[in-house]
Design an enzyme around this catalytic site. Structure first.
Site, short mmCIF file in Angstrom:
data_model
loop_
_atom_site.label_atom_id
_atom_site.label_comp_id
_atom_site.label_asym_id
_atom_site.label_seq_id
_atom_site.Cartn_x
_atom_site.Cartn_y
_atom_site.Cartn_z
N GLU A 53 0.20 -9.45 -1.25
CA GLU A 53 -2.43 -9.02 -1.25
C GLU A 53 -3.06 -9.60 -2.66
O GLU A 53 -4.33 -9.92 -3.00
CB GLU A 53 -2.90 -8.31 -0.43
CG GLU A 53 -2.52 -8.62 1.61
CD GLU A 53 -2.79 -7.82 2.08
OE1 GLU A 53 -2.42 -6.06 2.48
OE2 GLU A 53 -3.89 -8.08 2.79
N GLY A 68 0.40 -5.08 0.63
CA GLY A 68 -0.75 -4.99 -0.38
C GLY A 68 -0.38 -5.60 -1.76
O GLY A 68 -1.22 -5.76 -1.81
N ALA A 98 0.83 -0.94 -0.11
CA ALA A 98 -0.36 0.13 0.16
C ALA A 98 0.90 1.10 0.02
O ALA A 98 2.12 0.94 0.68
CB ALA A 98 -0.88 -0.26 1.77
N GLU A 137 3.89 -5.98 7.32
CA GLU A 137 3.07 -4.69 8.14
C GLU A 137 3.11 -4.80 9.50
O GLU A 137 3.18 -3.92 10.03
CB GLU A 137 1.52 -4.85 7.65
CG GLU A 137 1.02 -5.14 5.71
CD GLU A 137 1.27 -6.03 4.94
OE1 GLU A 137 1.96 -6.76 5.22
OE2 GLU A 137 0.31 -5.94 4.37
N1 3HC Z 1 5.09 3.50 -0.17
C1 3HC Z 1 5.63 4.91 -0.31
N2 3HC Z 1 6.45 4.71 -0.10
C2 3HC Z 1 7.33 3.71 -0.01
C3 3HC Z 1 7.02 2.54 -0.41
C4 3HC Z 1 5.63 2.04 0.07
N3 3HC Z 1 5.37 1.25 0.27
N4 3HC Z 1 7.91 1.31 -0.15
C5 3HC Z 1 9.05 2.67 -0.39
N5 3HC Z 1 8.75 3.86 -0.47
C6 3HC Z 1 9.69 4.40 -1.18
C7 3HC Z 1 10.98 4.91 0.11
O1 3HC Z 1 9.89 5.51 0.66
C8 3HC Z 1 11.86 5.59 -0.67
O2 3HC Z 1 11.10 7.09 -0.97
P1 3HC Z 1 12.51 8.23 -0.99
O3 3HC Z 1 13.43 7.51 -1.87
O4 3HC Z 1 12.07 9.03 -1.51
O5 3HC Z 1 13.46 8.10 0.35
C9 3HC Z 1 11.63 4.58 -2.59
O6 3HC Z 1 10.29 4.36 -2.29
C10 3HC Z 1 12.67 3.90 -2.46
O7 3HC Z 1 12.79 3.01 -0.88
P2 3HC Z 1 13.92 2.87 -0.06
O8 3HC Z 1 15.00 3.39 -0.25
O9 3HC Z 1 13.56 1.63 0.63
O10 3HC Z 1 14.57 1.23 -1.45
P3 3HC Z 1 15.04 0.24 -1.39
O11 3HC Z 1 15.24 -0.98 -2.97
O12 3HC Z 1 16.07 -0.01 -0.73
O13 3HC Z 1 13.84 -1.48 -1.19
C11 3HC Z 1 11.50 -2.13 -0.80
C12 3HC Z 1 12.56 -1.41 -1.64
C13 3HC Z 1 12.41 -3.34 -0.28
C14 3HC Z 1 10.06 -2.18 -1.34
C15 3HC Z 1 10.95 -1.48 0.65
O14 3HC Z 1 11.37 0.13 0.45
C16 3HC Z 1 10.06 -1.23 1.71
O15 3HC Z 1 10.40 -2.40 2.52
N6 3HC Z 1 9.43 -1.01 1.73
C17 3HC Z 1 8.06 -1.26 2.68
C18 3HC Z 1 7.30 -2.39 2.46
C19 3HC Z 1 6.22 -2.30 3.15
O16 3HC Z 1 6.53 -2.37 4.16
N7 3HC Z 1 4.64 -2.52 2.78
C20 3HC Z 1 3.63 -2.74 2.92
C21 3HC Z 1 3.34 -1.72 3.06
S1 3HC Z 1 1.58 -1.84 4.02
C22 3HC Z 1 0.47 -2.71 3.55
O17 3HC Z 1 0.56 -2.63 2.09
C23 3HC Z 1 -1.35 -2.71 4.10
C24 3HC Z 1 -1.98 -3.35 3.06
O18 3HC Z 1 -1.65 -4.63 4.26
C25 3HC Z 1 -3.25 -2.37 3.40
#
Ligand code: 3HC
Length: 677
Positions: free
Chosen positions: A105, A102, A63, A125
């Site tokens: 999912e 997400g 998400a 998450e």
């Molecule tokens: N939403 C918004 N921005 C995101 C994001 C997300 N889910 N994931 C990454 N970004 C952004 C980062 O903030 C960063 O922004 P910046 O360059 O402006 O600082 C940019 O994307 C690149 O991210 P990374 O520097 O972390 O890049 P990496 O290549 O090192 O890692 C990744 C990539 C493995 C995808 C890592 O970013 C990550 O773990 N992201 C989060 C994943 C996550 O937690 N997903 C679950 C979200 S909650 C959800 O899905 C709820 C649902 O169940 C309803």
């Protein structure tokens, strides 16, 4: 605005493509586009199957976290995933990179999943204080079983494609470079198959033993966190109720967590960690200096640990010691550490061999001439450090970065002992340096921007979270530790016990309290070594040889297995010292007072550090305390905690009540401190 989702027809297969850099987060526009694309494929009689894939480095990484806490726009993710699953035509997820949250999912809503070998699937998450809120907790156990669903949801650890395939999460592993073509071919193979495999229509088998074992195995790790238990409860629910009921439960839990302070703290940390890598006045595209070989001076615990970071990242290290015996011992410890990692299956023997082959021990500083970065890790003496840096100045090649691992000392003074202060920087690792994630990068008055940028980039390469600090005694972390220590000692004099103070800190969520930390680090650290000079309780302990865990006696008594117990002798020492110093009547100290007097001053110090410009931003202070000292992640760091849990009014009121001089910036944020005090 053009949609980030486009469709391409390949005869009878519709390929739905997301192009939403950097990580294809499922923003409102992406969600809208997906729903429209599925509708397009469903409505077109010439289409028999659909494939969803992403451009760029990854499948949907989750998400869009930046939307959290804002009013919802467009179709919600659960609606999108349900629309995909409800399609009468098979939908295949074609996964590369990281299908997270997400994104995972969405893949679970698809009828089939194919992935390249390097792909990973995960539901992280929980690391944001949440749970998969788009049916993930209900579909995962139905597809992959309870044990796997627990592991993925409640720990948040991702699963590589091969393991996912074995668990039934992936239907086929396809070519690393032919994902789209292979996915289309797969879609054609299954196009006519009915009924469509819909996860929500399957049952999930209960596995109470797996649930009990999982809870037990992770009890320590989950201590204090709300989200893991909510994830477990949802997965268990999937085994007890029909899908619709389970999803309803999942939504309730998701909303509860989403509006709570723990998730806010964990989301804050996610962005704080990424923000910390940015240097305010240094452009992101600054040309970096190449770092092909690193030199480390000092083969003690610190030098060895520092070396391991680079060796593990494939960067050769030359390590220097003064005596052969110390050098051999240091290299031996590194080898033993690697071998222990290999014995646990977390490293292959050939990786150990490669790391050790890239490790060059030497007794001569002159052998650092070909290093691009030299890190000094000898003991804390300004004179010794200055002497070493002056020598390095004559030995090292032009442009080499000269770093000190000092935890307190003035980098500018060290830099002044060289003719190249622009190349000097602080790299403060935390012990054990091969494990702890924090690196304080200390920027001297003359440190060149490209030196700073190079070290920050290198930190990411060696998997550290780096924070820029200015020159100030103890930098960010240790400077904030000082007022805590001072107050903890005063509280002993007033009637609190080491056990009580430590217990309050542990209950707060810290891995240990100030006195447990002193025993671990060594009560004698920084001691003046004169047993007749007793100016505080710590001196009294040190004078008696109670130097901490290494002597099986410090603020606590220890048995052979280093299990601590309250020490009657320490109680006596405290009493003797109290009597001698004319301290007043002993009194009952409340746990709340311990919080106010040991934790509030840390926030105050953090605020002063910010006012002085020694940290770039409040979230950097939080990152330092979380990754360097184990501040509980679910409290977001001291500055986040002060703002969101304590509140500035209460904080300032508490500080004033106990006679602290309060930082101006905190006073300005509190509305009516007097009223609260
Ligand atoms: N939403 C918004 N921005 C995101 C994001 C997300 N889910 N994931 C990454 N970004 C952004 C980062 O903030 C960063 O922004 P910046 O360059 O402006 O600082 C940019 O994307 C690149 O991210 P990374 O520097 O972390 O890049 P990496 O290549 O090192 O890692 C990744 C990539 C493995 C995808 C890592 O970013 C990550 O773990 N992201 C989060 C994943 C996550 O937690 N997903 C679950 C979200 S909650 C959800 O899905 C709820 C649902 O169940 C309803």
């Amino acid at each position: 605005m053009t949609s980030p989702i486009r469709t391409e027809r390949h005869d009878d297969v519709l390929v739905v493509i997301s192009d939403s850099p950097p990580v294809n987060a499922l923003s409102a526009a992406v969600r809208e586009g997906l729903v429209a694309a599925i509708a397009e494929g469903s409505a077109d009689a010439s289409i028999t199957a659909m494939v969803i894939r992403c451009d760029g480095k990854t499948f949907f990484a989750g998400a869009d976290i930046t939307e959290f806490g804002k009013p919802p726009v467009g179709p919600m993710l659960p609606v999108v995933v349900d629309a995909i699953e409800a399609s009468d035509k098979p939908v295949v997820a074609a996964i590369h990179g990281t299908a997270l949250g997400g994104g995972c999912e969405v893949a679970l809503g698809c009828h089939y999943r194919v992935a390249v070998p390097s792909a990973v699937l995960g539901t992280p998450e929980v690391k944001l204080g949440l749970l998969p809120g788009a049916g993930g907790t209900q579909r995962l156990p139905r597809i992959a079983g309870v044990a796997m669903a627990l592991e993925m949801c409640a720990t948040g650890n991702p699963v590589p494609a091969k393991k996912a395939e074995a668990a039934g999460l992936i239907d086929r592993i396809v070519g690393e470079t032919s994902l789209e073509a292979d996915a289309i071919a797969f879609a054609r193979e299954i196009a006519g198959k009915r009924p469509l495999p819909r996860a929500s229509e399957r049952g999930a088998k209960a596995d109470p033993d797996a649930v009990a074992a999982f809870r037990k195995a992770n009890a320590r790790k989950f201590r204090g966190f709300e989200a893991p238990e909510a994830n477990i409860a949802c997965v268990v629910k999937a085994t007890e109720t029909p899908y619709a009921e389970g999803v309803h439960f999942e939504r309730e839990q998701f909303m509860r967590l989403m509006t709570g302070v723990q998730s806010a703290a964990q989301r804050h940390l996610f962005f704080a960690e990424r923000q910390a890598a940015k240097i305010n006045d240094v452009p992101a595209d600054t040309q970096l200096r190449p770092i092909k070989r690193v030199g480390v001076i000092g083969a003690g615990t610190m030098g060895g640990g520092i070396s391991m970071n680079f060796l593990s990242a494939g960067i050769p290290v030359t390590i220097v010691e003064m005596q052969q015996e110390a050098l051999d011992r240091g290299v031996g410890v590194v080898r033993k550490n690697y071998e222990a990692t290999a014995a646990k299956g977390r490293m292959k023997p050939e990786q150990v061999a490669a790391a050790m082959a890239a490790f060059t021990p030497t007794l001569g500083l002159e052998n650092l001439a070909d290093c691009d970065l030299i890190i000094e890790a000898v003991y804390e003496s300004m004179d010794v450090k200055k002497e070493i840096f002056a020598k390095l100045d004559t030995i090292c090649k032009p442009g080499a970065i000269l770093a000190s691992n000092t935890s307190y000392l003035d980098i500018d003074e060290i830099a002044a002992s060289t003719s190249r202060p622009q190349d000097v920087v602080g790299m403060h690792f935390f012990s054990p340096a091969n494990v702890m994630k924090l690196l304080e990068v200390v920027r001297g008055a003359k440190t060149a921007p490209d030196v700073l940028a190079t070290v920050m980039a290198l930190a990411k390469k060696i998997k550290k979270v780096a924070v820029v600090a200015g020159v100030t005694y103890g930098f960010i972390g240790n400077r904030m530790l000082m007022p805590r220590q001072v107050e903890a000692n005063k509280l002993l004099m007033e009637g609190a016990t080491p056990e009580q103070i430590d217990k309050v800190h542990v209950a707060f969520g810290m891995p240990m309290g100030p006195f447990q930390m002193a025993d671990l680090a060594g009560v004698d650290i920084g001691w003046h070594r004169d047993p007749t000079r007793i100016e505080n309780i710590r001196d009294a302990l040190a004078a008696e040889g109670r130097w901490g865990q290494k002597k099986q006696a410090g603020f606590y008594d220890y048995d052979e297995k280093r299990n601590p117990s309250p020490s009657p002798r320490v109680a006596e020492i405290i009493e003797e010292f109290r009597a001698k110093s004319g301290a007043g009547e002993k009194r009952e100290v409340s746990d709340q007072e311990i919080v106010e007097r040991t934790l509030y001053p840390m926030v105050n110090e953090g605020a002063l550090i910010l006012e002085e410009g020694k940290a770039q931003r409040a979230s950097d202070v939080d990152v330092v305390w979380i990754y360097g000292y184990g501040w509980p992640v679910y409290r977001g760091g001291p500055m986040f905690w002060a703002e969101h849990e304590v509140g500035y009014d209460k904080l300032v009121g508490g500080l004033e009540k106990h006679g602290f001089e309060v930082a101006k910036s905190l006073k300005a944020k509190a509305k009516t401190p007097e009223a609260v005090a």
